[in-house]
Design an enzyme around this catalytic site. Sequence first.
Site, PDB file in Angstrom:
ATOM      1  N   GLY A  32      -4.384  18.187  -2.571  1.00 41.67           N
ATOM      2  CA  GLY A  32      -5.307  18.765  -3.549  1.00 41.67           C
ATOM      3  C   GLY A  32      -6.555  17.929  -3.755  1.00 41.67           C
ATOM      4  O   GLY A  32      -6.861  17.032  -2.984  1.00 41.67           O
ATOM      5  N   GLY A  37     -13.885  17.764   3.819  1.00 41.56           N
ATOM      6  CA  GLY A  37     -12.970  17.444   4.929  1.00 41.56           C
ATOM      7  C   GLY A  37     -11.811  18.437   4.973  1.00 41.56           C
ATOM      8  O   GLY A  37     -11.486  18.998   6.023  1.00 41.56           O
ATOM      9  N   HIS A  38     -11.172  18.662   3.802  1.00 40.18           N
ATOM     10  CA  HIS A  38     -10.063  19.630   3.754  1.00 40.18           C
ATOM     11  C   HIS A  38     -10.556  21.029   4.147  1.00 40.18           C
ATOM     12  O   HIS A  38      -9.886  21.765   4.860  1.00 40.18           O
ATOM     13  CB  HIS A  38      -9.496  19.748   2.329  1.00 40.18           C
ATOM     14  CG  HIS A  38      -8.899  18.483   1.797  1.00 40.18           C
ATOM     15  ND1 HIS A  38      -9.475  17.746   0.791  1.00 40.18           N
ATOM     16  CD2 HIS A  38      -7.749  17.851   2.117  1.00 40.18           C
ATOM     17  CE1 HIS A  38      -8.718  16.715   0.513  1.00 40.18           C
ATOM     18  NE2 HIS A  38      -7.666  16.744   1.296  1.00 40.18           N
ATOM     19  N   GLN A  62       5.067   8.997  -1.078  1.00 39.95           N
ATOM     20  CA  GLN A  62       4.176   8.267  -0.175  1.00 39.95           C
ATOM     21  C   GLN A  62       3.278   7.277  -0.917  1.00 39.95           C
ATOM     22  O   GLN A  62       2.425   6.642  -0.321  1.00 39.95           O
ATOM     23  CB  GLN A  62       3.362   9.217   0.700  1.00 39.95           C
ATOM     24  CG  GLN A  62       2.299  10.031  -0.016  1.00 39.95           C
ATOM     25  CD  GLN A  62       1.685  11.065   0.925  1.00 39.95           C
ATOM     26  OE1 GLN A  62       2.292  12.073   1.254  1.00 39.95           O
ATOM     27  NE2 GLN A  62       0.457  10.819   1.348  1.00 39.95           N
ATOM     28  N   GLN A 154      -1.638   8.428  10.479  1.00 40.11           N
ATOM     29  CA  GLN A 154      -0.817   9.547   9.998  1.00 40.11           C
ATOM     30  C   GLN A 154      -0.714  10.653  11.068  1.00 40.11           C
ATOM     31  O   GLN A 154       0.374  11.163  11.334  1.00 40.11           O
ATOM     32  CB  GLN A 154      -1.421  10.107   8.714  1.00 40.11           C
ATOM     33  CG  GLN A 154      -0.817  11.430   8.275  1.00 40.11           C
ATOM     34  CD  GLN A 154      -1.284  11.857   6.898  1.00 40.11           C
ATOM     35  OE1 GLN A 154      -0.802  11.352   5.904  1.00 40.11           O
ATOM     36  NE2 GLN A 154      -2.213  12.786   6.830  1.00 40.11           N
ATOM     37  N   SER A 186     -13.307  11.574   1.103  1.00 43.21           N
ATOM     38  CA  SER A 186     -11.962  11.227   0.637  1.00 43.21           C
ATOM     39  C   SER A 186     -11.854  11.613  -0.828  1.00 43.21           C
ATOM     40  O   SER A 186     -12.826  11.485  -1.584  1.00 43.21           O
ATOM     41  CB  SER A 186     -11.744   9.718   0.769  1.00 43.21           C
ATOM     42  OG  SER A 186     -10.627   9.314   0.007  1.00 43.21           O
ATOM     43  N   ARG A 188     -10.458   9.972  -2.907  1.00 41.21           N
ATOM     44  CA  ARG A 188     -10.563   8.714  -3.684  1.00 41.21           C
ATOM     45  C   ARG A 188     -12.015   8.293  -3.926  1.00 41.21           C
ATOM     46  O   ARG A 188     -12.260   7.397  -4.742  1.00 41.21           O
ATOM     47  CB  ARG A 188      -9.800   7.597  -2.979  1.00 41.21           C
ATOM     48  CG  ARG A 188      -8.290   7.834  -2.977  1.00 41.21           C
ATOM     49  CD  ARG A 188      -7.505   6.651  -2.438  1.00 41.21           C
ATOM     50  NE  ARG A 188      -6.082   6.806  -2.705  1.00 41.21           N
ATOM     51  CZ  ARG A 188      -5.193   7.329  -1.858  1.00 41.21           C
ATOM     52  NH1 ARG A 188      -5.579   7.752  -0.686  1.00 41.21           N
ATOM     53  NH2 ARG A 188      -3.917   7.417  -2.192  1.00 41.21           N
TER      54      ARG A 188
HETATM   55  O1  PAF Z   1      -3.041  13.554   4.216  1.00 39.70           O
HETATM   56  C1  PAF Z   1      -2.527  13.934   3.148  1.00 39.70           C
HETATM   57  O2  PAF Z   1      -3.187  14.457   2.251  1.00 39.70           O
HETATM   58  C2  PAF Z   1      -1.035  13.734   2.932  1.00 39.70           C
HETATM   59  O3  PAF Z   1      -0.610  12.539   3.488  1.00 39.70           O
HETATM   60  C3  PAF Z   1      -0.184  14.908   3.433  1.00 39.70           C
HETATM   61  C4  PAF Z   1      -0.292  15.061   4.949  1.00 39.70           C
HETATM   62  C5  PAF Z   1      -0.622  16.184   2.752  1.00 39.70           C
HETATM   63  C6  PAF Z   1       1.292  14.654   3.105  1.00 39.70           C
HETATM   64  O4  PAF Z   1       1.493  14.526   1.732  1.00 39.70           O
END
Ligand code: PAF
Length: 281
Positions: A32, A37-38, A62, A154, A186, A188
Amino acid sequence: MTRQIMLSTTLHELRSARLLLDGTVGLVPTMGFLHAGHISLVRRAREECQNVIVSIFVNPTQFGPNEDLSKYPRDLDRDLHLLEEAGADLVWTPTPEVVYPPGFQTWVEVQEMTRPLEGAQRPGHFRGVTTVVAKLFNAVQPTKAYFGQKDAQQTAVIQRMVRDLNFPIEIVVCPIVREPDGLAMSSRNVYLDTEQRKVATVLYRALSAAKEEFEKGGRDAEKLRRTMQEVIAREPLAQMQYVSCADYDTLRELDKVTGKTLLSMAVFIGKTRLIDNFVLE
Ligand code: PAF
């Protein structure tokens, strides 16, 4: 034209909606607080798949004990609006109880590749990522899943997991989206104040300096790491956590650059930890 977006919270709702979908399904897993980027991942999924599902779940497993789980930024209304515009069909927003039912004790863990880089700084981080992504894959059963190159380790770890566990899913890795001054997008970045925001371009500047050296023929990996360190050291507000010049596939640190290489780093700007990377071909 924007489509009518559907929202599911429980696993039952998601599965019922998924059963109604014909054709290919693209999944974009997110935590979220979406940024460009998303949205680039959603648009790519829209181009390539008949149906697009986005998950929004701030995955507690995580985050380390000293990380920013409780203050991780959230804005579901804004996210839904952006996803509707980008053409997502279905958004799944499970609660922690849905993903981690009482008594939960089953984990998915990729071993060697999760030890260096982010794994060394964030113990347990990748176990949380691979476990949640495996659960999202099982629940959604996508044809393709979309991840950003920004989290280079990742994506490599997820690709390993998909091969090792025979998930019939194609992983699509999309390029990093950057601000005009080079800062990688990001969630963040919102933590940065005005001065820190200016300093935050240091990651891009350090990576660019190493890339320039590589393009001039520099193949000594230690020298490339030192070049990045020196750029970061010149910024009093930036605190380097690591810089790396590693083999792209194994993520092992290199002595000499010979094949596809990942330059990567983590840098604290104040309390905000930023990561970035370049791939040298
Ligand atoms: O990249 C992310 O935002 C997270 O690591 C993911 C892949 C959604 C897993 O929680």
